[in-house]
Write a protein that holds these residues in place. Structure first.
Motif, PDB file in Angstrom:
ATOM      1  N   SER A 265       3.308  -6.391   9.573  1.00 14.15           N
ATOM      2  CA  SER A 265       3.051  -5.146   8.851  1.00 14.15           C
ATOM      3  C   SER A 265       4.224  -4.205   9.052  1.00 14.15           C
ATOM      4  O   SER A 265       4.634  -3.938  10.191  1.00 14.15           O
ATOM      5  CB  SER A 265       1.756  -4.496   9.354  1.00 14.15           C
ATOM      6  OG  SER A 265       1.453  -3.346   8.591  1.00 14.15           O
ATOM      7  N   LEU A 266       4.774  -3.707   7.932  1.00 20.78           N
ATOM      8  CA  LEU A 266       5.937  -2.824   7.970  1.00 20.78           C
ATOM      9  C   LEU A 266       5.640  -1.534   7.231  1.00 20.78           C
ATOM     10  O   LEU A 266       5.028  -1.552   6.154  1.00 20.78           O
ATOM     11  CB  LEU A 266       7.143  -3.490   7.301  1.00 20.78           C
ATOM     12  CG  LEU A 266       7.578  -4.869   7.811  1.00 20.78           C
ATOM     13  CD1 LEU A 266       8.594  -5.464   6.847  1.00 20.78           C
ATOM     14  CD2 LEU A 266       8.170  -4.748   9.205  1.00 20.78           C
ATOM     15  N   ALA A 267       6.072  -0.401   7.769  1.00 23.57           N
ATOM     16  CA  ALA A 267       6.033   0.878   7.072  1.00 23.57           C
ATOM     17  C   ALA A 267       7.463   1.226   6.690  1.00 23.57           C
ATOM     18  O   ALA A 267       8.327   1.406   7.557  1.00 23.57           O
ATOM     19  CB  ALA A 267       5.428   1.956   7.944  1.00 23.57           C
ATOM     20  N   VAL A 268       7.709   1.317   5.378  1.00 24.89           N
ATOM     21  CA  VAL A 268       9.071   1.493   4.888  1.00 24.89           C
ATOM     22  C   VAL A 268       9.184   2.839   4.173  1.00 24.89           C
ATOM     23  O   VAL A 268       8.433   3.126   3.245  1.00 24.89           O
ATOM     24  CB  VAL A 268       9.467   0.350   3.932  1.00 24.89           C
ATOM     25  CG1 VAL A 268      10.906   0.528   3.453  1.00 24.89           C
ATOM     26  CG2 VAL A 268       9.304  -1.000   4.613  1.00 24.89           C
ATOM     27  N   ASP A 269      10.129   3.663   4.602  1.00 20.92           N
ATOM     28  CA  ASP A 269      10.354   4.983   4.013  1.00 20.92           C
ATOM     29  C   ASP A 269      11.017   4.822   2.646  1.00 20.92           C
ATOM     30  O   ASP A 269      12.095   4.235   2.533  1.00 20.92           O
ATOM     31  CB  ASP A 269      11.249   5.797   4.958  1.00 20.92           C
ATOM     32  CG  ASP A 269      11.366   7.254   4.534  1.00 20.92           C
ATOM     33  OD1 ASP A 269      10.737   7.648   3.533  1.00 20.92           O
ATOM     34  OD2 ASP A 269      12.085   8.006   5.220  1.00 20.92           O
ATOM     35  N   ILE A 270      10.379   5.368   1.619  1.00 19.55           N
ATOM     36  CA  ILE A 270      10.889   5.252   0.250  1.00 19.55           C
ATOM     37  C   ILE A 270      11.492   6.577  -0.230  1.00 19.55           C
ATOM     38  O   ILE A 270      12.592   6.619  -0.774  1.00 19.55           O
ATOM     39  CB  ILE A 270       9.780   4.801  -0.713  1.00 19.55           C
ATOM     40  CG1 ILE A 270       9.261   3.415  -0.311  1.00 19.55           C
ATOM     41  CG2 ILE A 270      10.284   4.799  -2.162  1.00 19.55           C
ATOM     42  CD1 ILE A 270      10.279   2.313  -0.381  1.00 19.55           C
ATOM     43  N   PHE A 271      10.783   7.691  -0.023  1.00  9.58           N
ATOM     44  CA  PHE A 271      11.280   8.984  -0.513  1.00  9.58           C
ATOM     45  C   PHE A 271      12.409   9.525   0.369  1.00  9.58           C
ATOM     46  O   PHE A 271      13.229  10.319  -0.094  1.00  9.58           O
ATOM     47  CB  PHE A 271      10.137   9.996  -0.590  1.00  9.58           C
ATOM     48  CG  PHE A 271       9.121   9.696  -1.674  1.00  9.58           C
ATOM     49  CD1 PHE A 271       9.376   8.753  -2.660  1.00  9.58           C
ATOM     50  CD2 PHE A 271       7.917  10.380  -1.711  1.00  9.58           C
ATOM     51  CE1 PHE A 271       8.447   8.482  -3.656  1.00  9.58           C
ATOM     52  CE2 PHE A 271       6.980  10.126  -2.690  1.00  9.58           C
ATOM     53  CZ  PHE A 271       7.241   9.172  -3.668  1.00  9.58           C
TER      54      PHE A 271
ATOM     55  N   LYS B 175       3.577   0.643   2.793  1.00  8.26           N
ATOM     56  CA  LYS B 175       3.228  -0.314   3.834  1.00  8.26           C
ATOM     57  C   LYS B 175       3.262  -1.706   3.231  1.00  8.26           C
ATOM     58  O   LYS B 175       2.653  -1.958   2.190  1.00  8.26           O
ATOM     59  CB  LYS B 175       1.845  -0.008   4.396  1.00  8.26           C
ATOM     60  CG  LYS B 175       1.412  -0.957   5.512  1.00  8.26           C
ATOM     61  CD  LYS B 175      -0.024  -0.671   5.933  1.00  8.26           C
ATOM     62  CE  LYS B 175      -0.490  -1.665   6.996  1.00  8.26           C
ATOM     63  NZ  LYS B 175      -1.937  -1.525   7.292  1.00  8.26           N
ATOM     64  N   ILE B 176       3.969  -2.601   3.874  1.00 11.91           N
ATOM     65  CA  ILE B 176       4.085  -3.987   3.398  1.00 11.91           C
ATOM     66  C   ILE B 176       3.412  -4.895   4.423  1.00 11.91           C
ATOM     67  O   ILE B 176       3.820  -4.950   5.586  1.00 11.91           O
ATOM     68  CB  ILE B 176       5.552  -4.408   3.203  1.00 11.91           C
ATOM     69  CG1 ILE B 176       6.296  -3.402   2.326  1.00 11.91           C
ATOM     70  CG2 ILE B 176       5.626  -5.805   2.601  1.00 11.91           C
ATOM     71  CD1 ILE B 176       7.782  -3.694   2.187  1.00 11.91           C
ATOM     72  N   ASP B 177       2.378  -5.589   3.995  1.00 12.94           N
ATOM     73  CA  ASP B 177       1.693  -6.570   4.838  1.00 12.94           C
ATOM     74  C   ASP B 177       2.046  -7.962   4.345  1.00 12.94           C
ATOM     75  O   ASP B 177       1.816  -8.287   3.168  1.00 12.94           O
ATOM     76  CB  ASP B 177       0.179  -6.363   4.794  1.00 12.94           C
ATOM     77  CG  ASP B 177      -0.247  -5.089   5.501  1.00 12.94           C
ATOM     78  OD1 ASP B 177      -0.069  -5.023   6.717  1.00 12.94           O
ATOM     79  OD2 ASP B 177      -0.740  -4.162   4.816  1.00 12.94           O
TER      80      ASP B 177
ATOM     81  N   THR C  66       0.858  -1.182   0.000  1.00 10.87           N
ATOM     82  CA  THR C  66       0.000   0.000   0.000  1.00 10.87           C
ATOM     83  C   THR C  66       0.891   1.228   0.000  1.00 10.87           C
ATOM     84  O   THR C  66       1.618   1.484   0.969  1.00 10.87           O
ATOM     85  CB  THR C  66      -0.908   0.036   1.251  1.00 10.87           C
ATOM     86  OG1 THR C  66      -1.639  -1.186   1.350  1.00 10.87           O
ATOM     87  CG2 THR C  66      -1.882   1.203   1.168  1.00 10.87           C
ATOM     88  N   SER C  67       0.861   1.985  -1.083  1.00 10.08           N
ATOM     89  CA  SER C  67       1.725   3.164  -1.142  1.00 10.08           C
ATOM     90  C   SER C  67       1.052   4.342  -0.445  1.00 10.08           C
ATOM     91  O   SER C  67      -0.100   4.672  -0.731  1.00 10.08           O
ATOM     92  CB  SER C  67       2.049   3.518  -2.601  1.00 10.08           C
ATOM     93  OG  SER C  67       0.877   3.819  -3.330  1.00 10.08           O
ATOM     94  N   ASP C  68       1.762   4.943   0.486  1.00  8.37           N
ATOM     95  CA  ASP C  68       1.338   6.180   1.151  1.00  8.37           C
ATOM     96  C   ASP C  68       2.116   7.304   0.488  1.00  8.37           C
ATOM     97  O   ASP C  68       3.207   7.679   0.934  1.00  8.37           O
ATOM     98  CB  ASP C  68       1.611   6.104   2.648  1.00  8.37           C
ATOM     99  CG  ASP C  68       1.059   7.307   3.411  1.00  8.37           C
ATOM    100  OD1 ASP C  68       0.786   8.344   2.767  1.00  8.37           O
ATOM    101  OD2 ASP C  68       0.901   7.205   4.635  1.00  8.37           O
TER     102      ASP C  68
END
Length: 597
Positions: A235-241, A197-199, A188-190
């Motif tokens: 569930s992981l929230a991964v910083d991309i930018f 977000k990777i589930d 899920t891209s925020d």
């Protein structure tokens, strides 16, 4: 001809075995296969069929159009079952109800003709021998409560309805996996936060199992990490930018996904137990956001005018099944060559390989499910079940920006005035949003809408070129938002009784349908022309009316290709251009849509 590409490109394992190709096949009109249990005996299968093509198609090798509600498939296979491993059997789609047997043991029943399912068949395997796989497909042709879409429930295709497809119509394959393995992955891209977000879900919880991930952009590592499983879900929230302005789309497109710049991130996931890799897969995602505001649709926070084409997803020799993977790519490439930036995949849940190419080539997709013809308690249950499985399977594709659960009141014929059917439309709208918050949802594409994110209108009333007054009324009816929601020529009001327009973006989601026959066979279209010059002239006449509107924020032209007797395609059924594609593109791009009023 067989389909040998990996069927699930967002959940790709290296070691797998295709079961496409030649199977034994039988019709079972008397339902003797179950009654007499003859399904493990190869002698009871008189035909050979090329899976995954249905018996009604030429590529199946059978090419029969007679109605058979029950069919059987049979083949053998060899698989080596390693210690502490499981064997998974995957089906892309079987229309409509499937019963699967391994070595005579019933291992799965699945209802729903458009969605994927898998089975752990390990316990049904017999060591040291060929394994027998039998599949019974039940497709009651005349049951109008089944979500069947454009598959006609009468014996002969006619008008906008086409030939039935019965049985296996998407790939079949095997995988040998560890006892504990990855079962589902969602991205899920925020976009606003610049994160993904990777589930991740395991098939079972195993102590001391660790997930490792690596995310790449254009081959360069962006980020990596690992996490422990406390439950079977993670569930992981991964910083991309990573707070870098040029990764955002503030100055230019940055690292975002758009049809013009379809940038994807590659992902490698590894499951480790005591340091040893026990499962590995490759996937991908795109950073994109879709929302509505001020009567417009925004892609990645910028107004985006959608130029879509209606795509039925049929092929002359394969029906619902594309002959090759290249055919998916070709359809998208031809549409883009004509200046379209997406499609409404109509009354069909398309193969994941099509969605892969849409992601990779940059092509917006409005996703649909086939509709039933009537409204019953059973049709409601069936449709909601399929939608739950559709969203589970296709959730992570960045190309999909809109879900269309109901079309033109199909399956809800009384929705304009019947409160029960309106409740169902509202329920579908909220049900889909409850599962997926990153896409728009249309309640009833065409007319008689209830709650909806887009006001989606159908209007084929442009008339022949000689019908000047009809055309002027068509053009005027599209001109403003007020006229669009009150004066369009449809069988029912734009909004169902008790509902009204709430300033949603308005799109003309079916129109045109110029019938142009180049085959010499009689066919059907909404209006007709006789030659290429008249086709282009009529296409431009219609598009002038669309682009002159200050109320519309996008469109979907009917349609990409001819299908059987329907001849209103821009391409023939076998994908030959009817006119110069550059001429269509010039018309599509010569107008600049005004801002909505």
């Amino acid at each position: 001809m067989s389909r040998e590409e990996y069927p699930r490109p967002q959940f790709e394992r290296e070691n797998w075995l295709s079961l496409n190709g030649e199977w034994q096949f039988a019709f079972d009109d008397q339902n003797l296969g179950l009654k007499e249990k003859w399904y493990t005996n190869e002698a009871n299968y008189p035909y050979k069929i090329n899976v995954p093509f249905v018996y009604q198609s030429a590529l199946s090798g059978i090419d029969h159009r007679e109605v058979h509600d029950v069919v059987w498939y049979y083949r053998t296979f060899n698989v080596q079952v390693l210690e502490k491993s499981r064997v998974l059997l995957h089906f892309g789609a079987v229309d409509y109800e499937a019963d699967v047997f391994v070595n005579g043991n019933h291992v799965k029943n699945h209802c729903g003709g458009h969605t994927s399912f898998d089975i752990d068949i390990t316990d049904a395997l017999v060591s040291g021998q060929e394994q027998i796989l039998s599949v019974r497909a039940f497709d009651p042709h005349f049951d109008e409560s089944i979500p069947r879409g454009k598959q006609f429930w009468e014996e002969e295709s006619a008008g906008i309805w086409y030939t039935n497809s019965t049985g296996i119509w998407q790939p079949v394959w095997l995988e040998v996996v560890a006892e504990t393995h990855l079962q589902q992955v969602k991205f899920t891209s925020d976009f606003d936060a610049g994160a993904v977000k990777i589930d991740v879900e395991l098939n079972q919880l195993q102590p001391q199992v660790v997930l490792e991930y690596q995310i790449y952009f254009k081959g360069a590592l962006v980020t990596s990490g690992k996490a422990d499983f406390i439950t079977s879900k993670l569930s992981l929230a991964v910083d991309i930018f990573q707070q870098e302005i040029f990764r955002t789309n503030f100055h230019h497109e940055g690292w975002s996904w758009t049809p013009e710049k379809p940038q994807l991130f590659d992902v490698e996931l590894t499951l480790r137990e005591a340091g040893k890799a026990i499962d590995q897969l490759k996937s991908y995602f795109g950073m994109r956001k879709i929302h509505t505001e001020n009567g417009m649709i925004y892609l990645n926070n910028k107004p985006y005018y959608q130029k879509l084409v209606l795509d039925q997803g049929y092929w002359p020799n394969g029906l619902l099944t594309a002959p090759t993977d290249e055919d998916f790519k070709q359809d998208i490439s031809l549409a883009k060559e004509m200046g379209f930036n997406g499609c409404r995949k109509h009354q069909k849940t398309e193969d994941p390989r099509f969605l892969y190419w849409a992601d990779k080539l940059g092509f917006l997709v409005w996703g649909e499910c086939a509709a039933p013809a009537i409204y019953t308690d059973l049709s409601v249950t069936r449709l909601m079940q399929e939608w739950a499985e559709i969203i589970t399977r296709d959730y992570s594709h960045p190309s999909i920006v809109t879900w269309v659960p109901i079309n033109e009141s199909w399956g809800v014929p009384k929705i304009s005035f019947d409160r029960q059917q309106q409740h169902f439309s509202q329920a579908m709208y909220h049900f889909i949003h409850s599962l997926d918050q990153q896409r728009l949802v249309i309640s009833n594409d065409g007319w008689a809408m209830t709650e909806t994110d887009i006001c989606a209108i159908h209007n084929y009333a442009h008339g022949q070129e000689s019908e000047r007054q009809k055309y002027l009324y068509f053009k005027d009816s599209l001109s403003t938002r007020e006229k669009l929601v009150s004066r369009v020529s449809t069988p029912w009001p734009i909004f169902a009784g008790g509902f009204s327009y709430q300033d949603q973006p308005i799109l003309l989601t079916e129109f045109g349908g110029i019938g142009f026959d180049v085959s010499g066979q009689p066919g059907w279209g909404y209006t007709s022309v006789e030659n290429q010059q008249d086709f282009l002239k009529d296409y431009q006449r219609i598009m002038v009316a669309v682009y002159d509107s200050v109320g519309l924020w996008g469109y979907c032209y009917t349609q990409l290709t001819d299908v059987e007797q329907e001849i209103n395609g821009l391409l023939t059924y076998d994908r030959q251009p009817k006119v110069d594609l550059a001429a269509i593109k010039e018309i599509n791009e010569q107008f600049h849509p005004p801002q909505v009023e």
